[in-house]
Design an enzyme around this catalytic site. Structure first.
Site, PDB file in Angstrom:
ATOM      1  CG  ASP A   1       9.269  -5.709   3.444  1.00  0.00           C
ATOM      2  OD1 ASP A   1       9.201  -6.882   3.038  1.00  0.00           O
ATOM      3  OD2 ASP A   1       8.557  -4.793   2.996  1.00  0.00           O
TER       4      ASP A   1
ATOM      5  CD  GLU B   1      11.758  -9.079   0.656  1.00  0.00           C
ATOM      6  OE1 GLU B   1      10.983  -9.948   0.203  1.00  0.00           O
ATOM      7  OE2 GLU B   1      11.396  -7.924   0.951  1.00  0.00           O
TER       8      GLU B   1
END
Length: 619
Positions: free
Chosen positions: A335, A364
């Protein structure tokens, strides 16, 4: 010999003495990692010992166990912690290592377990462009065990009537429907974070972690997680774990008794990140902007952690290694890749990929810029010499370009030419075929909505996703034409129909889907199952042609396979001359359309229906 009553009395007296002695011995509220392994490439493991009610700073630690020694003992600002580093030699055997703690004349022993590292080279597989990932938000997919909807001692229970509350989906619900997922034709599951999020509200999404070693018990706990992974592997499905390095939840147990103030980025008043990921690679960045990006909090309930603290850095890296070895996951989705300290993230990825060379990590990078996205991929030659060691990056430029190309009129640089222009920039990436490509995810509008709820445009986008370069990812419910607006997150995180007892319809069966949903499902299923056996699509050479009349043509080619893709984004049938494509056709006279299974003549021209993708195996 003592009479029996007196023997019993003496026995219970001894038990009481032992019990009293045990009460006087310090216990630990947390020992992390809870266990470790022999055979790891790095022989050291740093163990965190924590007791919120005791002073551990005066303790010394010793070990008597063949092949295991203590190389370092460290105290921190908070006396409730002690960090002990064990060195585990290659000759050490699995077992319970007695770590003896001494303070003055008092001693006690903690049995720390070391296990044998798995020797199964096929257990942890990684993922690549031969795979298609299926993203699931566990709380919103299926409720397999209503008994864990509410857990004593945990703040939130399940309330399906609350859009931002927990709905009760769990790991058993996923396990119960793996046949459906397998039948669809994907090869890997990416689950939004499953670790404990015992926050006071709105943490169903999983990104406010409160225990890095515990799967949320409302999902079924650690055992349920291992069970679903093992079941996936037995069915030929891989599992990707969603991890967070940038922040934790404000109800994480660490936050209630911080080892040191420096473990969290703290400000005189709440300071939010500016969310400008491009600042990190900006050659003209100001320290003010860069600091606010990296150190500012993601949200009021998500404290930003400082990965530059050496003890915390080791703690986080070990946590990743622990989950890989313990659970046997095949990959990680990281993330908010640009938000943590980038040098720590490079070291983290280096250590993980060194220990598990067959592994894969996708970071990400939510930036709509090819150059800035490429900055984060391993092998990129950056002006600041930064190397991320990150094999795969999320291709947000891809995601944002596809709906534009489908929805706007054709022009010099619009319509299908946007797709051509996008891929023409692939020279920037060290390896564009390792990019994670997608049309939507849990944070943005559903692709069917972005495609104007037009099933034909929807199919065009999917055909491009599943036949061009990269590692495709689909989001649960895409096959059902879910169409939520990303302006409000719960709109794109709706419950899968049929995943809960009492649901009026179940989209897990053909009978529970509408005609349009079955058409979308069948289209996806056909392409996904076909794709599994297509090396040309997995790793083959890509040759594309500048779109004319809003028709995009490209070829994928390996030694033994050739595929021609024609994307007609016009609202009427077009006749396509094949003369420009002779360099790729090389005299081939026919092919077979993958979707219809009809034979296609490749001699002079092809008629392509309006808003249609023709995927042709060239014979």
């Amino acid at each position: 010999m003592l009479p029996r009553p007196r023997i019993a009395l003496v026995f219970f007296f001894l038990l009481s003495i032992i019990a009293q002695a045990q009460k006087k011995q310090p216990t630990f509220h947390h020992v992390e990692p809870p266990f470790w392994w022999t055979g790891m490439k790095n022989p050291s493991v740093q163990i965190l010992f924590h007791n919120k009610d005791a002073d551990l700073s005066s303790l010394s630690a010793t070990v008597k166990y063949d092949g295991v020694t203590i190389s370092e003992t460290k105290t921190v600002e908070n006396p409730h912690y002690l960090f002990v580093t064990l060195n585990i030699s290659p000759t050490a055997k699995a077992g319970k290592v007695p770590v003896t703690f001494t303070a003055g004349k008092k001693t006690f022993t903690y049995q720390y377990e070391i296990k044998s590292k798995s020797g199964d080279t096929n257990r942890i597989q990684g993922f690549n462009s031969s795979d298609v990932l299926y993203l699931i938000m566990p709380d919103r997919f299926a409720n397999g065990d209503p008994a864990n909807d509410s857990i004593p001692g945990m703040f939130e229970g399940a309330h399906r009537d609350q859009p931002e509350g927990r709905h009760g989906g769990d790991l058993k619900g996923i396990a119960d429907h793996l046949d459906y997922i397998k039948d669809l034709g994907v090869t890997a599951l990416w689950l939004n974070p499953v670790l404990e999020n015992n926050q006071r509200k709105s943490s169903y999404h999983g990104y406010a972690i409160t225990d890095l070693y515990q799967v949320d018990r409302r999902f079924g706990g650690n055992e349920a997680y291992l069970s679903v992974i093992n079941k996936c592997h037995s069915m030929g499905l891989k599992v990707i774990q969603d991890m967070v390095m940038n922040h934790i939840g404000n109800d994480h147990w660490l936050m209630h008794d911080l080892p040191a103030k420096g473990w969290i980025h703290q400000f005189p008043e709440f300071t939010r990140s500016n969310y400008q990921g491009n600042v990190i690679s900006d050659p003209y960045q100001s320290k003010y902007d860069a600091t606010k990006m990296s150190n500012g909090w993601f949200d009021t309930t998500m404290p930003d952690v400082d990965q530059t603290d050496p003890l915390f850095a080791t703690y986080l890296i070990q946590n990743t290694l622990w989950w890989i070895e313990h659970a046997g996951i095949d990959g990680i989705r990281m993330d908010t890749q640009p938000y943590p300290d980038k040098h720590f993230m490079a070291q983290w990825a280096k250590v993980v990929m060194h220990e598990y060379p067959q592994f894969n990590i996708v970071g990400e990078v939510w930036i709509n810029s090819v150059a800035t996205t490429a900055y984060w991929q391993k092998g990129m030659i950056n002006k600041d010499s930064y190397q991320s060691n990150l094999p795969t990056v999320t291709d947000f430029p891809f995601c944002f370009t596809v709906p534009q190309a489908l929805n706007e009129p054709a022009g010099w640089d619009t319509g299908m030419r946007r797709l051509y222009t996008l891929l023409s920039q692939d020279f920037i990436y060290p390896d564009a075929n390792r990019n994670l490509t997608f049309l939507d995810n849990h944070d943005m509008s559903r692709f069917f909505l972005s495609a104007g709820k037009d099933l034909k445009k929807f199919k065009l986008g999917l055909a491009f996703l599943l036949t061009t370069r990269g590692i495709p990812q689909l989001y649960y419910g895409t096959e059902l034409l879910m169409d939520g607006d990303g302006g409000y997150h719960p709109n794109v995180r709706k419950d899968f129909p049929g995943g809960w007892p009492g649901d009026k319809t179940s989209a897990f069966s053909r009978q529970g889907r509408t005609e349009a949903q079955n058409e979308a499902f069948d289209f996806m299923k056909t392409l996904l199952h076909w794709r599994k056996s297509q090396p040309a699509v997995h790793n083959g050479k890509l040759t594309h042609f500048i779109p004319e009349n809003n028709i995009y043509v490209y070829f994928r080619e390996s030694n033994s396979h050739r595929v021609m893709v024609i994307l007609n984004a016009n609202d009427q049938e077009k006749t396509l001359s094949l003369a420009p494509f002779t360099e790729c056709l090389r005299g081939a006279g026919r092919g077979v359309d993958v979707i219809s299974q009809a034979e296609v003549s490749l001699r002079d021209q092809v008629n392509v229906p309006a808003y249609t993708a023709m995927i042709i195996e060239v014979k």
